[in-house]
Design an enzyme around this catalytic site. Structure first.
Site, PDB file in Angstrom:
ATOM      1  N   HIS A  10      -2.202  -5.364   1.478  1.00 16.69           N
ATOM      2  CA  HIS A  10      -3.506  -5.993   1.244  1.00 16.69           C
ATOM      3  C   HIS A  10      -3.262  -7.438   0.854  1.00 16.69           C
ATOM      4  O   HIS A  10      -2.279  -7.749   0.187  1.00 16.69           O
ATOM      5  CB  HIS A  10      -4.248  -5.296   0.094  1.00 16.69           C
ATOM      6  N   GLU A  64      -9.766 -10.218  -7.762  1.00 19.04           N
ATOM      7  CA  GLU A  64      -8.764  -9.172  -7.513  1.00 19.04           C
ATOM      8  C   GLU A  64      -7.569  -9.297  -8.467  1.00 19.04           C
ATOM      9  O   GLU A  64      -7.037  -8.299  -8.934  1.00 19.04           O
ATOM     10  CB  GLU A  64      -8.301  -9.239  -6.058  1.00 19.04           C
ATOM     11  N   TYR A  88     -12.198  -1.833  -3.990  1.00 18.79           N
ATOM     12  CA  TYR A  88     -12.751  -2.063  -2.648  1.00 18.79           C
ATOM     13  C   TYR A  88     -14.274  -1.982  -2.626  1.00 18.79           C
ATOM     14  O   TYR A  88     -14.862  -1.709  -1.580  1.00 18.79           O
ATOM     15  CB  TYR A  88     -12.145  -1.062  -1.661  1.00 18.79           C
ATOM     16  N   LYS A 135       0.828  -1.214   0.000  1.00 19.13           N
ATOM     17  CA  LYS A 135       0.000   0.000   0.000  1.00 19.13           C
ATOM     18  C   LYS A 135       0.863   1.265   0.000  1.00 19.13           C
ATOM     19  O   LYS A 135       2.070   1.210   0.276  1.00 19.13           O
ATOM     20  CB  LYS A 135      -0.938  -0.038   1.206  1.00 19.13           C
ATOM     21  N   ASN A 155      -2.128   0.328   6.677  1.00 17.98           N
ATOM     22  CA  ASN A 155      -1.600  -0.904   7.249  1.00 17.98           C
ATOM     23  C   ASN A 155      -0.724  -1.726   6.293  1.00 17.98           C
ATOM     24  O   ASN A 155      -0.668  -2.942   6.364  1.00 17.98           O
ATOM     25  CB  ASN A 155      -2.738  -1.740   7.842  1.00 17.98           C
TER      26      ASN A 155
END
Ligand code: ADP
Ligand code: MG
Length: 137
Positions: A115, A126, A49, A9, A112
């Site tokens: 993913h 995905e 998302y 990320k 965080n």
């Protein structure tokens, strides 16, 4: 043999952790079957998302995911989906186990570091969101 989508990320890319995170996956025996650096638009982040569209953090999440470049990867190996989730650690870095990527490199539940797909069906969707067949090898 299983494949899963992994994203480094924008926070982890900004903090120069690409190499450390990729090395970790390889050390754990996962193979990089596809890899690209991308800067998502807000709309692309919303599409990725979409399953979280109703959540209170959706705006924050998609702002963050479009705030800078990411690295999108396909990890391949036995039980890759679950193993990636274990290596990542809990969604909230404060609750992540010692030695996990989120414990080591992430600052908050929103930002965080990584993913990972959560099931075979989502992994397939995905992976196809980011990669065409000729980019997977
Ligand atoms: P995971 O990434 O561990 O699969 P989820 O699918 O539940 O976690 O959530 C997707 C992402 O949305 C998280 O990785 C995180 O970036 C963000 N997120 C989840 N919960 C929150 C929250 N309570 N506040 C802010 N951001 C959140
Ligand atoms: Mg998830």
């Amino acid at each position: 043999m299983e494949r899963t989508l992994s994203i480094i990320k924008p926070d982890a890319v900004k903090n120069n952790y690409i190499g450390k995170i990729v090395a970790r996956f390889e050390e754990e025996g996962l193979r990089i079957a596809g890899m690209r650096k991308v800067h998502l638009s807000k709309r692309e982040a919303e599409g990725f998302y979409a399953v979280h569209a109703g959540r209170p953090f959706f705006g924050e999440l998609t702002d963050f995911m479009s705030s800078g470049p990411c690295v999108v990867m396909i990890l391949e190996g036995d039980n890759a989906i679950l193993r990636n989730r274990e290596i990542m650690g809990a969604t909230n870095p404060a609750e992540a186990a010692e030695g996990t990527i989120r414990k080591l490199y992430a600052a908050s539940i929103g930002e965080n570091a990584v993913h990972g797909s959560d099931a075979p069906e989502t992994a397939a969707v995905e992976i196809s969101y980011f990669f065409r067949a000729t980019e997977i090898n």
